[in-house]
Design a protein around this motif. Structure first.
Motif, PDB file in Angstrom:
ATOM      1  N   GLN A 191       0.871  -1.192   0.054  1.00  0.00           N
ATOM      2  CA  GLN A 191       0.040  -0.152   0.057  1.00  0.00           C
ATOM      3  C   GLN A 191       0.589   1.306   0.023  1.00  0.00           C
ATOM      4  O   GLN A 191       1.843   1.388   0.608  1.00  0.00           O
ATOM      5  N   VAL A 192       0.348   1.958  -0.719  1.00  0.00           N
ATOM      6  CA  VAL A 192       1.132   3.453  -0.855  1.00  0.00           C
ATOM      7  C   VAL A 192       0.067   4.578  -0.677  1.00  0.00           C
ATOM      8  O   VAL A 192      -1.266   4.381  -0.976  1.00  0.00           O
ATOM      9  N   ILE A 193       0.272   5.868   0.086  1.00  0.00           N
ATOM     10  CA  ILE A 193      -0.695   6.867  -0.002  1.00  0.00           C
ATOM     11  C   ILE A 193      -0.055   7.967  -0.765  1.00  0.00           C
ATOM     12  O   ILE A 193       0.896   8.495  -0.383  1.00  0.00           O
ATOM     13  N   TYR A 194      -0.767   8.500  -1.885  1.00  0.00           N
ATOM     14  CA  TYR A 194      -0.321   9.570  -2.464  1.00  0.00           C
ATOM     15  C   TYR A 194      -0.798  10.851  -1.854  1.00  0.00           C
ATOM     16  O   TYR A 194      -2.204  10.883  -1.854  1.00  0.00           O
ATOM     17  N   HIS A 195       0.109  11.682  -1.352  1.00  0.00           N
ATOM     18  CA  HIS A 195      -0.359  12.792  -0.729  1.00  0.00           C
ATOM     19  C   HIS A 195       0.166  14.082  -1.043  1.00  0.00           C
ATOM     20  O   HIS A 195       1.384  14.274  -1.231  1.00  0.00           O
ATOM     21  N   GLN A 196      -0.724  15.048  -1.037  1.00  0.00           N
ATOM     22  CA  GLN A 196      -0.323  16.440  -1.394  1.00  0.00           C
ATOM     23  C   GLN A 196      -0.515  16.984  -0.002  1.00  0.00           C
ATOM     24  O   GLN A 196      -1.235  16.801   0.510  1.00  0.00           O
ATOM     25  N   SER A 197       0.711  17.529   0.416  1.00  0.00           N
ATOM     26  CA  SER A 197       0.755  18.156   1.777  1.00  0.00           C
ATOM     27  C   SER A 197       0.088  19.409   1.896  1.00  0.00           C
ATOM     28  O   SER A 197      -0.431  20.096   1.104  1.00  0.00           O
ATOM     29  N   ARG A 198      -0.769  19.591   3.214  1.00  0.00           N
ATOM     30  CA  ARG A 198      -1.486  20.630   3.495  1.00  0.00           C
ATOM     31  C   ARG A 198      -0.665  21.976   3.365  1.00  0.00           C
ATOM     32  O   ARG A 198      -1.259  22.986   2.745  1.00  0.00           O
ATOM     33  N   ASP A 199       0.664  21.948   3.673  1.00  0.00           N
ATOM     34  CA  ASP A 199       1.200  23.336   3.357  1.00  0.00           C
ATOM     35  C   ASP A 199       1.379  23.483   1.899  1.00  0.00           C
ATOM     36  O   ASP A 199       1.454  24.723   1.733  1.00  0.00           O
ATOM     37  N   ALA A 200       1.912  22.486   1.006  1.00  0.00           N
ATOM     38  CA  ALA A 200       1.823  22.743  -0.443  1.00  0.00           C
ATOM     39  C   ALA A 200       0.515  23.321  -0.696  1.00  0.00           C
ATOM     40  O   ALA A 200       0.534  24.204  -1.714  1.00  0.00           O
ATOM     41  N   LEU A 201      -0.428  22.619  -0.360  1.00  0.00           N
ATOM     42  CA  LEU A 201      -1.925  23.129  -1.077  1.00  0.00           C
ATOM     43  C   LEU A 201      -2.206  24.621  -0.575  1.00  0.00           C
ATOM     44  O   LEU A 201      -2.655  25.376  -1.390  1.00  0.00           O
ATOM     45  N   ASN A 202      -1.880  24.783   0.661  1.00  0.00           N
ATOM     46  CA  ASN A 202      -2.098  26.137   1.146  1.00  0.00           C
ATOM     47  C   ASN A 202      -1.229  27.139   0.462  1.00  0.00           C
ATOM     48  O   ASN A 202      -1.514  28.527   0.158  1.00  0.00           O
ATOM     49  N   SER A 203      -0.079  26.788  -0.100  1.00  0.00           N
ATOM     50  CA  SER A 203       0.816  27.763  -1.125  1.00  0.00           C
ATOM     51  C   SER A 203       0.514  27.786  -2.553  1.00  0.00           C
ATOM     52  O   SER A 203       1.301  27.850  -3.235  1.00  0.00           O
ATOM     53  N   GLY A 204      -0.811  27.132  -2.707  1.00  0.00           N
ATOM     54  CA  GLY A 204      -1.218  27.266  -4.183  1.00  0.00           C
ATOM     55  C   GLY A 204      -1.398  25.985  -4.899  1.00  0.00           C
ATOM     56  O   GLY A 204      -1.707  26.130  -6.185  1.00  0.00           O
ATOM     57  N   GLY A 205      -0.937  24.800  -4.277  1.00  0.00           N
ATOM     58  CA  GLY A 205      -0.954  23.438  -5.023  1.00  0.00           C
ATOM     59  C   GLY A 205      -2.592  23.252  -5.405  1.00  0.00           C
ATOM     60  O   GLY A 205      -3.452  23.777  -4.589  1.00  0.00           O
ATOM     61  N   SER A 206      -2.797  22.326  -6.329  1.00  0.00           N
ATOM     62  CA  SER A 206      -4.161  21.884  -6.553  1.00  0.00           C
ATOM     63  C   SER A 206      -3.980  20.093  -7.100  1.00  0.00           C
ATOM     64  O   SER A 206      -3.054  19.596  -7.392  1.00  0.00           O
ATOM     65  N   TRP A 207      -5.122  19.522  -7.323  1.00  0.00           N
ATOM     66  CA  TRP A 207      -5.103  18.311  -7.719  1.00  0.00           C
ATOM     67  C   TRP A 207      -5.528  18.517  -9.318  1.00  0.00           C
ATOM     68  O   TRP A 207      -6.383  19.187  -9.709  1.00  0.00           O
ATOM     69  N   GLY A 208      -4.775  17.792 -10.226  1.00  0.00           N
ATOM     70  CA  GLY A 208      -4.954  17.855 -11.650  1.00  0.00           C
ATOM     71  C   GLY A 208      -4.203  16.619 -12.297  1.00  0.00           C
ATOM     72  O   GLY A 208      -4.159  15.696 -11.601  1.00  0.00           O
ATOM     73  N   GLU A 209      -4.177  16.671 -13.606  1.00  0.00           N
ATOM     74  CA  GLU A 209      -3.856  15.734 -14.554  1.00  0.00           C
ATOM     75  C   GLU A 209      -2.579  15.009 -13.878  1.00  0.00           C
ATOM     76  O   GLU A 209      -2.371  13.839 -14.188  1.00  0.00           O
ATOM     77  N   ALA A 210      -1.660  15.950 -13.745  1.00  0.00           N
ATOM     78  CA  ALA A 210      -0.375  15.165 -13.564  1.00  0.00           C
ATOM     79  C   ALA A 210      -0.353  14.357 -12.325  1.00  0.00           C
ATOM     80  O   ALA A 210       0.207  13.172 -12.193  1.00  0.00           O
ATOM     81  N   ASN A 211      -1.389  14.885 -11.344  1.00  0.00           N
ATOM     82  CA  ASN A 211      -1.502  13.756 -10.062  1.00  0.00           C
ATOM     83  C   ASN A 211      -1.952  12.484 -10.516  1.00  0.00           C
ATOM     84  O   ASN A 211      -1.613  11.499  -9.840  1.00  0.00           O
TER      85      ASN A 211
END
Ligand code: 5RP
Length: 216
Positions: A132-152
């Motif tokens: 098992q793996v967890i693909y994780h966007q960090s809350r700090d990265a998201l707060n700095s303008g990250g988002s979910w998209g095609e690359a993810n």
């Protein structure tokens, strides 16, 4: 393709606060995560509390282990965790010790994918026995303008194609769920957007319905 599970992440500072959420949410979802924040603030006994009160749910201890894999994973499994997290950048020796503990208890480890890692490393984790793996966007990265998209989605799909069971997390809103359509996601892990919803039970049902819409 199995429908993804829904997991709530309890990143509370006290067990009492976490229990306010689980009292409402536990019957609505599959997996209860004792979040990193709760593990640190309230200690490992909070895992035992969730195990005792919610025998029907899977329990995750999000310890994000980087060293002492056997001892820390063992501590969580002894208290009733079904799955425990280890960081991708922990040494393979740490991961192997954690897997040893998981096998002893008949449970599983999950690798948290944060920052830098390679698909070659993922192959080496498979050899250790990690599934098992967890693909994780960090809350700090998201707060700095990250988002979910095609690359993810591309990365998540590649991990699934390699045979890994992939959970996803990090500021997941209901609208993001459909982006994963056609990918065998193991678990959608949602923290603040469930816990802080005006009506958390209703919100969990909305996530569930959205999952059912795309993974029937
Ligand atoms: C932070 C975590 C969180 O538990 C996870 O990302 C879910 O939280 P949220 O939905 O609030 O972002 O592991 O490291």
């Amino acid at each position: 393709m199995n429908a993804p599970l829904l997991q709530v992440a309890l990143d509370n500072f006290t067990v009492a606060e976490a229990l306010e959420s689980t009292r409402i949410l536990a019957p609505e979802l599959d997996v209860i995560e004792v979040g990193t924040l709760l593990c640190l603030a309230a200690g490992a006994e909070s895992i035992k509390t969730m195990r005792t009160l919610y025998p029907e749910n899977l329990i995750v201890a999000d310890l994000k282990i980087v060293d002492a894999g056997g001892e820390l994973a063992g501590m969580a499994f002894e208290r009733g965790a079904d799955w425990v997290t280890v960081m991708c950048n922990a040494a393979n020796a740490t991961k192997a010790k954690a897997v040893e503990a998981a096998v002893k208890f008949g449970k599983e480890m999950q690798v948290e994918l944060f920052g830098n890692w390679t698909f070659e490393q993922v192959e080496s984790w498979k050899e250790i026995g990690l599934k098992q793996v967890i693909y994780h966007q960090s809350r700090d990265a998201l707060n700095s303008g990250g988002s979910w998209g095609e690359a993810n989605m591309k990365v998540v799909k590649q991990l699934a194609d390699m045979g890994m069971e992939v959970s996803v997390t990090g500021g997941l809103t209901v609208d993001v769920i459909k982006l994963f359509k056609g990918i065998p996601v193991k678990c959608f892990i949602v923290g603040r957007n469930l816990r802080d919803a005006a009506d958390p039970a209703k919100e969990a049902r909305i996530y569930k319905a959205e999952i059912a819409k795309y993974w029937s």
